[in-house]
Write an enzyme that holds these catalytic residues in place. Structure first.
Site, short mmCIF file in Angstrom:
data_model
loop_
_atom_site.label_atom_id
_atom_site.label_comp_id
_atom_site.label_asym_id
_atom_site.label_seq_id
_atom_site.Cartn_x
_atom_site.Cartn_y
_atom_site.Cartn_z
N CYS B 18 0.98 -1.27 0.01
CA CYS B 18 -0.14 0.03 0.06
C CYS B 18 1.03 1.21 0.10
O CYS B 18 1.97 1.21 0.74
CB CYS B 18 -0.90 0.20 1.34
SG CYS B 18 -2.18 -1.20 1.09
N PRO B 19 0.50 2.32 -0.70
CA PRO B 19 -0.68 2.57 -1.19
C PRO B 19 -0.83 2.05 -2.67
O PRO B 19 -1.70 2.22 -3.57
CB PRO B 19 -1.08 3.96 -1.34
CG PRO B 19 0.41 4.64 -1.32
CD PRO B 19 1.29 3.65 -0.65
#
Lengths: 268, 82
Positions: B18-19
Protein backbone atom coordinates in the site's frame (compact mmCIF):
# COMPACT_ATOMS: atom_id res chain seq x y z
CA UNK A 1 -3.17 5.06 -17.89
CA UNK A 2 -0.16 2.86 -18.37
CA UNK A 3 1.78 5.89 -19.60
CA UNK A 4 2.77 6.85 -16.05
CA UNK A 5 6.32 5.89 -15.17
CA UNK A 6 6.95 4.01 -11.92
CA UNK A 7 8.42 7.21 -10.48
CA UNK A 8 5.28 9.11 -11.42
CA UNK A 9 3.05 6.46 -9.84
CA UNK A 10 4.94 6.94 -6.60
CA UNK A 11 5.22 10.71 -6.81
CA UNK A 12 1.53 11.25 -7.59
CA UNK A 13 0.09 8.29 -5.67
CA UNK A 14 -1.73 10.51 -3.14
CA UNK A 15 -3.38 12.34 -6.02
CA UNK A 16 -4.25 9.22 -7.99
CA UNK A 17 -5.98 7.75 -4.93
CA UNK A 18 -8.32 10.76 -4.66
CA UNK A 19 -11.60 10.12 -6.50
CA UNK A 20 -11.64 13.76 -7.67
CA UNK A 21 -8.17 13.45 -9.22
CA UNK A 22 -7.28 9.88 -10.20
CA UNK A 23 -5.02 9.02 -13.10
CA UNK A 24 -7.14 11.08 -15.47
CA UNK A 25 -6.90 14.19 -13.29
CA UNK A 26 -3.17 13.73 -12.85
CA UNK A 27 -2.82 13.58 -16.64
CA UNK A 28 -4.76 16.83 -16.88
CA UNK A 29 -2.33 18.42 -14.42
CA UNK A 30 0.68 17.13 -16.35
CA UNK A 31 -0.73 18.56 -19.56
CA UNK A 32 -1.76 21.90 -18.03
CA UNK A 33 -0.03 25.24 -18.60
CA UNK A 34 -0.14 27.95 -15.95
CA UNK A 35 1.22 31.48 -16.26
CA UNK A 36 2.31 33.16 -13.02
CA UNK A 37 2.82 36.93 -12.77
CA UNK A 38 5.52 37.61 -10.20
CA UNK A 39 8.14 35.35 -8.60
CA UNK A 40 7.82 36.98 -5.20
CA UNK A 41 5.84 36.29 -2.05
CA UNK A 42 2.82 34.82 -3.84
CA UNK A 43 4.46 33.48 -6.98
CA UNK A 44 6.90 31.36 -4.93
CA UNK A 45 4.35 29.23 -3.05
CA UNK A 46 1.95 29.10 -6.00
CA UNK A 47 4.67 27.87 -8.34
CA UNK A 48 6.14 25.56 -5.70
CA UNK A 49 2.87 23.74 -5.04
CA UNK A 50 1.86 23.63 -8.70
CA UNK A 51 5.26 22.10 -9.48
CA UNK A 52 4.82 19.57 -6.67
CA UNK A 53 1.36 18.74 -8.02
CA UNK A 54 2.83 18.01 -11.44
CA UNK A 55 1.46 20.93 -13.44
CA UNK A 56 3.45 20.28 -16.59
CA UNK A 57 4.25 23.79 -17.78
CA UNK A 58 4.68 26.77 -15.49
CA UNK A 59 5.74 30.14 -16.85
CA UNK A 60 6.86 32.86 -14.45
CA UNK A 61 7.49 36.47 -15.30
CA UNK A 62 9.40 38.86 -13.04
CA UNK A 63 12.08 41.42 -13.74
CA UNK A 64 13.70 41.49 -10.28
CA UNK A 65 16.75 39.88 -8.72
CA UNK A 66 16.76 38.06 -5.39
CA UNK A 67 17.55 40.29 -2.39
CA UNK A 68 18.13 39.32 1.22
CA UNK A 69 14.96 41.15 2.27
CA UNK A 70 12.95 38.78 0.05
CA UNK A 71 13.95 35.66 1.95
CA UNK A 72 11.65 36.33 4.92
CA UNK A 73 8.75 35.14 2.71
CA UNK A 74 9.84 34.23 -0.84
CA UNK A 75 10.48 30.55 -0.24
CA UNK A 76 11.68 29.55 -3.70
CA UNK A 77 14.82 31.68 -3.32
CA UNK A 78 17.83 31.24 -1.05
CA UNK A 79 21.14 32.77 -0.03
CA UNK A 80 22.64 30.78 -2.91
CA UNK A 81 20.59 32.75 -5.45
CA UNK A 82 21.07 36.26 -4.04
CA UNK A 83 21.56 38.68 -6.91
CA UNK A 84 20.28 36.20 -9.48
CA UNK A 85 17.05 36.75 -11.42
CA UNK A 86 14.10 35.62 -9.32
CA UNK A 87 12.65 33.65 -12.20
CA UNK A 88 15.90 31.69 -12.62
CA UNK A 89 16.09 31.04 -8.89
CA UNK A 90 12.48 29.82 -8.82
CA UNK A 91 12.97 27.68 -11.93
CA UNK A 92 15.89 25.85 -10.29
CA UNK A 93 13.91 25.29 -7.11
CA UNK A 94 10.78 24.02 -8.84
CA UNK A 95 12.61 21.78 -11.30
CA UNK A 96 14.66 20.30 -8.43
CA UNK A 97 11.42 19.47 -6.65
CA UNK A 98 9.86 17.92 -9.73
CA UNK A 99 11.74 17.20 -12.97
CA UNK A 100 8.40 16.48 -14.70
CA UNK A 101 7.75 20.20 -14.73
CA UNK A 102 8.97 22.57 -17.42
CA UNK A 103 9.43 26.02 -15.90
CA UNK A 104 9.67 28.88 -18.37
CA UNK A 105 11.57 31.75 -16.75
CA UNK A 106 10.77 35.16 -18.22
CA UNK A 107 13.00 37.89 -16.85
CA UNK A 108 11.13 40.90 -18.07
CA UNK A 109 8.33 43.24 -17.09
CA UNK A 110 4.81 42.37 -18.07
CA UNK A 111 3.24 45.17 -20.07
CA UNK A 112 0.31 46.03 -22.28
CA UNK A 113 2.53 45.32 -25.26
CA UNK A 114 3.55 41.76 -24.35
CA UNK A 115 0.85 40.33 -22.09
CA UNK A 116 -1.66 39.16 -24.71
CA UNK A 117 1.00 37.27 -26.61
CA UNK A 118 2.59 35.83 -23.45
CA UNK A 119 -0.60 34.40 -21.92
CA UNK A 120 -2.28 33.19 -25.11
CA UNK A 121 -1.14 29.55 -24.89
CA UNK A 122 -1.84 29.12 -21.16
CA UNK A 123 -4.86 27.58 -19.44
CA UNK A 124 -4.85 29.66 -16.27
CA UNK A 125 -3.19 32.93 -15.22
CA UNK A 126 -2.15 33.64 -11.63
CA UNK A 127 -1.61 37.18 -10.42
CA UNK A 128 0.97 37.42 -7.67
CA UNK A 129 2.02 40.96 -8.49
CA UNK A 130 2.59 43.62 -5.87
CA UNK A 131 1.21 46.73 -7.54
CA UNK A 132 -2.04 48.13 -8.86
CA UNK A 133 -1.03 48.95 -12.45
CA UNK A 134 -0.04 45.29 -12.99
CA UNK A 135 -3.17 44.00 -11.22
CA UNK A 136 -5.44 46.02 -13.52
CA UNK A 137 -3.40 45.20 -16.60
CA UNK A 138 -3.62 41.48 -15.84
CA UNK A 139 -7.34 41.69 -15.10
CA UNK A 140 -8.17 43.55 -18.28
CA UNK A 141 -5.95 41.30 -20.41
CA UNK A 142 -7.49 38.11 -18.97
CA UNK A 143 -11.02 39.43 -19.53
CA UNK A 144 -10.14 40.32 -23.14
CA UNK A 145 -8.39 36.98 -23.72
CA UNK A 146 -11.05 34.95 -21.88
CA UNK A 147 -8.43 33.42 -19.57
CA UNK A 148 -9.32 32.26 -16.05
CA UNK A 149 -7.40 34.37 -13.53
CA UNK A 150 -6.63 33.57 -9.91
CA UNK A 151 -5.79 36.84 -8.24
CA UNK A 152 -4.15 37.24 -4.84
CA UNK A 153 -3.00 40.18 -2.74
CA UNK A 154 -1.31 40.57 0.62
CA UNK A 155 -0.49 43.38 3.02
CA UNK A 156 0.55 43.37 6.68
CA UNK A 157 -1.62 40.59 8.15
CA UNK A 158 -4.36 40.49 5.55
CA UNK A 159 -4.73 38.65 2.30
CA UNK A 160 -7.33 38.41 -0.46
CA UNK A 161 -8.04 35.82 -3.12
CA UNK A 162 -10.56 35.82 -5.94
CA UNK A 163 -11.02 33.78 -9.12
CA UNK A 164 -12.09 35.50 -12.30
CA UNK A 165 -13.78 33.42 -15.00
CA UNK A 166 -14.36 35.82 -17.89
CA UNK A 167 -17.85 35.57 -19.35
CA UNK A 168 -19.15 33.71 -16.28
CA UNK A 169 -18.37 35.71 -13.19
CA UNK A 170 -17.12 39.04 -11.92
CA UNK A 171 -13.79 40.63 -12.77
CA UNK A 172 -11.44 42.77 -10.69
CA UNK A 173 -13.03 45.96 -12.02
CA UNK A 174 -16.50 44.76 -10.94
CA UNK A 175 -14.99 44.78 -7.46
CA UNK A 176 -12.86 47.92 -7.65
CA UNK A 177 -13.65 49.79 -10.84
CA UNK A 178 -10.66 52.11 -10.79
CA UNK A 179 -7.19 51.85 -9.34
CA UNK A 180 -6.85 53.58 -5.98
CA UNK A 181 -4.91 56.84 -6.13
CA UNK A 182 -1.17 56.27 -5.99
CA UNK A 183 0.06 56.52 -2.41
CA UNK A 184 -3.33 55.78 -0.84
CA UNK A 185 -2.73 52.08 -0.38
CA UNK A 186 0.71 51.40 1.05
CA UNK A 187 2.92 48.70 -0.47
CA UNK A 188 4.47 45.81 1.46
CA UNK A 189 7.70 47.74 1.23
CA UNK A 190 6.16 50.61 3.17
CA UNK A 191 3.78 48.76 5.45
CA UNK A 192 5.35 45.34 6.00
CA UNK A 193 3.94 41.86 5.60
CA UNK A 194 3.99 38.81 7.86
CA UNK A 195 6.32 36.33 6.16
CA UNK A 196 3.94 33.39 6.28
CA UNK A 197 0.97 35.34 4.88
CA UNK A 198 1.88 34.79 1.20
CA UNK A 199 2.21 31.08 2.03
CA UNK A 200 -1.43 30.94 3.10
CA UNK A 201 -2.71 33.13 0.28
CA UNK A 202 -0.49 31.50 -2.34
CA UNK A 203 -1.62 28.08 -1.10
CA UNK A 204 -5.22 29.15 -1.62
CA UNK A 205 -4.40 30.44 -5.10
CA UNK A 206 -2.65 27.19 -6.03
CA UNK A 207 -5.70 25.25 -4.80
CA UNK A 208 -7.96 27.36 -7.03
CA UNK A 209 -5.70 26.66 -10.00
CA UNK A 210 -5.71 22.90 -9.41
CA UNK A 211 -9.52 22.85 -9.16
CA UNK A 212 -9.82 24.86 -12.37
CA UNK A 213 -7.58 22.38 -14.19
CA UNK A 214 -9.34 19.35 -12.71
CA UNK A 215 -12.81 20.82 -13.21
CA UNK A 216 -13.73 19.83 -9.65
CA UNK A 217 -15.20 21.66 -6.70
CA UNK A 218 -16.14 25.32 -6.46
CA UNK A 219 -13.87 28.28 -7.07
CA UNK A 220 -14.07 31.87 -5.82
CA UNK A 221 -16.19 33.01 -8.76
CA UNK A 222 -18.26 36.08 -7.80
CA UNK A 223 -16.58 35.95 -4.40
CA UNK A 224 -13.65 37.54 -2.63
CA UNK A 225 -12.04 35.59 0.20
CA UNK A 226 -10.39 37.72 2.87
CA UNK A 227 -7.98 36.15 5.34
CA UNK A 228 -6.96 37.96 8.51
CA UNK A 229 -3.89 36.33 9.99
CA UNK A 230 -3.98 38.31 13.25
CA UNK A 231 -7.55 37.30 14.04
CA UNK A 232 -7.36 33.94 12.24
CA UNK A 233 -10.55 34.64 10.32
CA UNK A 234 -11.68 33.87 6.79
CA UNK A 235 -14.46 36.00 5.36
CA UNK A 236 -16.18 35.56 2.01
CA UNK A 237 -17.67 38.62 0.36
CA UNK A 238 -20.10 38.30 -2.56
CA UNK A 239 -18.92 40.15 -5.65
CA UNK A 240 -21.71 40.28 -8.23
CA UNK A 241 -20.74 40.79 -11.85
CA UNK A 242 -21.32 44.47 -12.63
CA UNK A 243 -23.37 44.77 -15.85
CA UNK A 244 -21.88 48.27 -16.28
CA UNK A 245 -18.28 47.13 -15.64
CA UNK A 246 -15.96 49.15 -17.89
CA UNK A 247 -14.13 46.03 -19.05
CA UNK A 248 -16.44 42.99 -18.68
CA UNK A 249 -19.86 44.73 -18.78
CA UNK A 250 -22.29 44.64 -21.67
CA UNK A 251 -21.05 47.95 -23.09
CA UNK A 252 -17.37 48.06 -22.15
CA UNK A 253 -15.54 51.38 -22.37
CA UNK A 254 -12.13 49.71 -22.06
CA UNK A 255 -11.72 47.77 -25.29
CA UNK A 256 -7.96 47.75 -25.51
CA UNK A 257 -5.23 47.70 -22.90
CA UNK A 258 -4.32 51.02 -21.34
CA UNK A 259 -1.08 52.60 -20.22
CA UNK A 260 -1.62 51.55 -16.63
CA UNK A 261 1.61 52.94 -15.19
CA UNK A 262 1.04 56.38 -16.66
CA UNK A 263 -2.55 56.37 -15.50
CA UNK A 264 -1.51 55.40 -11.99
CA UNK A 265 1.17 58.07 -11.73
CA UNK A 266 -1.17 60.88 -12.76
CA UNK A 267 -3.69 59.85 -10.12
CA UNK A 268 -1.77 61.25 -7.16
CA UNK B 1 -10.15 -18.80 -9.61
CA UNK B 2 -13.11 -16.77 -10.77
CA UNK B 3 -14.09 -19.26 -13.46
CA UNK B 4 -17.68 -18.17 -13.11
CA UNK B 5 -16.93 -14.50 -13.78
CA UNK B 6 -15.07 -13.64 -16.94
CA UNK B 7 -12.50 -10.92 -16.35
CA UNK B 8 -12.11 -8.26 -19.04
CA UNK B 9 -8.74 -7.33 -17.66
CA UNK B 10 -6.21 -8.94 -15.32
CA UNK B 11 -3.39 -7.30 -13.40
CA UNK B 12 -0.64 -8.82 -11.31
CA UNK B 13 0.40 -6.58 -8.43
CA UNK B 14 2.37 -9.16 -6.46
CA UNK B 15 5.24 -7.59 -4.60
CA UNK B 16 3.53 -4.21 -4.27
CA UNK B 17 2.47 -2.74 -0.94
CA UNK B 18 0.00 0.00 0.00
CA UNK B 19 -0.75 2.51 -1.37
CA UNK B 20 0.64 1.30 -4.72
CA UNK B 21 -1.60 -1.75 -4.68
CA UNK B 22 -4.62 0.54 -4.82
CA UNK B 23 -2.95 3.01 -7.18
CA UNK B 24 -2.39 0.24 -9.74
CA UNK B 25 -5.87 -1.19 -9.25
CA UNK B 26 -7.51 2.22 -9.53
CA UNK B 27 -5.62 3.11 -12.71
CA UNK B 28 -6.68 -0.21 -14.23
CA UNK B 29 -10.32 0.49 -13.37
CA UNK B 30 -10.10 4.02 -14.81
CA UNK B 31 -9.06 2.57 -18.15
CA UNK B 32 -12.03 0.18 -18.29
CA UNK B 33 -15.64 0.65 -19.36
CA UNK B 34 -18.51 0.61 -16.88
CA UNK B 35 -19.70 -2.97 -16.47
CA UNK B 36 -16.30 -4.52 -17.18
CA UNK B 37 -14.60 -6.80 -14.68
CA UNK B 38 -11.04 -6.56 -13.33
CA UNK B 39 -9.16 -9.46 -11.78
CA UNK B 40 -6.31 -8.53 -9.46
CA UNK B 41 -3.62 -11.01 -8.40
CA UNK B 42 -1.85 -9.92 -5.20
CA UNK B 43 0.18 -11.15 -2.26
CA UNK B 44 -0.03 -8.23 0.17
CA UNK B 45 -2.58 -9.30 2.74
CA UNK B 46 -3.48 -5.84 4.03
CA UNK B 47 -4.60 -4.87 0.53
CA UNK B 48 -7.31 -7.54 0.74
CA UNK B 49 -9.10 -5.23 3.14
CA UNK B 50 -7.97 -1.84 1.87
CA UNK B 51 -8.57 -2.33 -1.87
CA UNK B 52 -12.17 -3.58 -1.54
CA UNK B 53 -12.98 -0.81 0.94
CA UNK B 54 -11.49 1.90 -1.27
CA UNK B 55 -13.11 0.46 -4.40
CA UNK B 56 -16.51 0.52 -2.72
CA UNK B 57 -15.89 4.07 -1.47
CA UNK B 58 -15.27 5.00 -5.09
CA UNK B 59 -18.54 3.34 -6.14
CA UNK B 60 -17.15 0.11 -7.65
CA UNK B 61 -18.44 -3.38 -6.87
CA UNK B 62 -16.30 -6.08 -5.23
CA UNK B 63 -17.41 -9.42 -6.68
CA UNK B 64 -14.92 -11.78 -5.09
CA UNK B 65 -12.00 -12.05 -2.67
CA UNK B 66 -10.38 -15.48 -2.92
CA UNK B 67 -7.24 -17.10 -1.58
CA UNK B 68 -5.69 -19.19 -4.35
CA UNK B 69 -2.57 -20.57 -2.64
CA UNK B 70 -0.36 -20.02 0.41
CA UNK B 71 0.77 -16.58 -0.63
CA UNK B 72 -1.61 -15.23 -3.27
CA UNK B 73 -5.14 -13.92 -3.49
CA UNK B 74 -7.45 -12.82 -6.26
CA UNK B 75 -9.77 -9.85 -6.07
CA UNK B 76 -12.51 -9.37 -8.64
CA UNK B 77 -13.96 -5.91 -9.12
CA UNK B 78 -16.71 -4.75 -11.46
CA UNK B 79 -16.60 -1.15 -12.63
CA UNK B 80 -19.92 0.50 -11.74
CA UNK B 81 -19.13 4.16 -12.36
CA UNK B 82 -16.62 6.45 -14.01
Amino acid sequence: MSEFTEDQLQRYSRHIILPEVGGKGQKKLLNAKVFIIGAGGLGCPVGYYLAAAGVGTIAMIDNDEVELSNLQRQIAHSVKTLGKPKVESAKNTFESLNPDVNVIALKQRISKDNIMDLIKDYDVVVDGSDNFPTRYLVNDACVMAGKPLVSGAILRFEGQVTTIIPGEGHCYRCLFEEMPPAGLVPSCQEAGVLGVLPGVVGGLQATEVLKLILGKGDVLKNELLIYNALKTTFRKVKVPKNPDCPVCGSNPTIKKLLDYDAEYCTMQ
Amino acid sequence: MAEDIKADKKINIKGLVCPYTFVKAKLAVEDMEVGQVLEILLDYEEALRSIPKSMEDHGQKVLKVEKINDTDWILVIRKEKE
